[in-house]
Design a protein around this motif. Structure first.
Motif, PDB file in Angstrom:
ATOM      1  N   GLN A  23      46.079  28.820  39.721  1.00  0.00           N
ATOM      2  CA  GLN A  23      46.675  27.896  40.694  1.00  0.00           C
ATOM      3  C   GLN A  23      47.032  26.534  40.112  1.00  0.00           C
ATOM      4  N   GLN A  24      46.122  25.939  39.380  1.00  0.00           N
ATOM      5  CA  GLN A  24      46.418  24.610  38.838  1.00  0.00           C
ATOM      6  C   GLN A  24      47.573  24.675  37.838  1.00  0.00           C
ATOM      7  N   LEU A  77      50.820  25.146  39.840  1.00  0.00           N
ATOM      8  CA  LEU A  77      51.167  23.891  40.513  1.00  0.00           C
ATOM      9  C   LEU A  77      51.801  22.905  39.527  1.00  0.00           C
ATOM     10  N   THR A  89      49.939  26.485  47.326  1.00  0.00           N
ATOM     11  CA  THR A  89      48.878  27.302  46.752  1.00  0.00           C
ATOM     12  C   THR A  89      48.906  28.686  47.399  1.00  0.00           C
ATOM     13  N   HIS A 148      42.619  25.131  46.964  1.00  0.00           N
ATOM     14  CA  HIS A 148      42.227  26.166  45.998  1.00  0.00           C
ATOM     15  C   HIS A 148      40.901  25.849  45.289  1.00  0.00           C
TER      16      HIS A 148
END
Length: 284
Positions: free
Chosen positions: A48-49, A52, A64, A86
């Motif tokens: 996720q990071q 992003l 997310t 998240h």
């Protein structure tokens, strides 16, 4: 009326069972005209990071995402979560518990395949798994194609990896209520993914959506890579009937395996409320 945007809110990276890294997916999405993107790896938030940051680097809006496997009436159903936190501890812990069953299941699948003369399947599948804790049927399928057992992954699933076939091993996933709660308590919206794929009877499908809504679920994937145009119309009507938000996502896994590329879906049918219209404050 919301102006239509090219939103692709369902795809997978090497963090679960896709073949491209999150950063490569972000670039592909941008190149294909995606304006709002979500990475929805199976039962895993590890990308996720990265997704992003990659979306932001591409100048693309991001939500997310995750795709959670749940067991409902002895059928595996997928729930996509969008726009949640998240880093929420309850979801992180819940997904870790769900993933723990995949390792033993993968070993049992390999043992079953060995009984029909296909040896080394676990080691072969591991080569395709970016995350050893997330070895899935898709990774086994890629190995069976590579080793010449089948022509393509569709043939593998048909002959070996669906219920009643030699390599199929059932796994008990999260409960529907748990998955929806993890998503909604983290500030997100829960969406039933590709509902046409489950081949549920009308009675069971109604029960699924009724229970889903009771738990706080709010959306359904209307346009997705595995839905025909007729199915998109059908689930658009269902969304209107049940007052559900409509989502759109390619379910892209790989340039060579997926039916639809990132960002190349038809638009949502007219008259639906897009899920992203209710997530404006969650868009990065």
């Amino acid at each position: 009326m919301n102006a239509p945007i090219n939103a692709d809110l369902h795809c997978h990276s090497t963090v679960s069972d896709g073949t491209l890294e999150p950063e490569v997916l972000a670039a592909r999405a941008k190149a294909n005209g995606v304006e709002l993107w979500a990475l929805t790896d199976h039962d895993e938030l590890g990308g996720q990071q990265r997704a992003l940051e990659a979306a932001q680097a591409q100048g693309m809006k991001y939500l997310t995402g995750v795709e959670i496997s749940v067991t409902f009436a002895d059928v595996t159903v997928h729930v996509v979560g969008l726009g949640f936190d998240h880093t929420d501890p309850q979801m992180v812990e819940g997904l870790a518990d769900t993933r723990d069953g995949r390792g033993p299941r993968a070993l049992e699948m390999s043992n079953q395949l060995a009984k029909v003369g296909i040896h080394g399947a676990y080691e072969g599948a591991l080569k395709y798994a970016g995350n050893p804790k997330l070895v899935s049927r898709t990774h086994f399928a890629r190995f069976l194609v590579e080793s010449g057992v089948c022509r393509d992954t569709s043939e593998v699933f048909r002959k070996y990896l669906t219920e009643g076939k030699p390599g199929y091993v059932e796994h008990r996933w999260a409960k529907l209520g748990d998955a929806v709660r993890w998503i909604t308590q983290g500030g997100g919206i829960a969406v039933i993914a590709h509902p046409a794929r489950y081949n549920l009877s009308p009675t069971l499908e109604y029960a699924l959506f009724t229970e889903f809504k009771q738990h706080g679920g709010q959306g359904v994937e209307v346009v997705t890579g595995s839905h025909s145009s007729a199915e998109a119309i059908r689930y658009g009507e269902l969304a209107r009937e049940l007052d559900l938000l409509a989502s759109r996502g390619s379910d892209f896994h790989s340039p060579t395996e997926s039916h639809v590329d990132l960002g190349k879906l038809p638009p949502l049918p007219a008259g639906l409320t897009p899920v992203w219209s209710q997530l404006r404050d969650r868009i990065h």
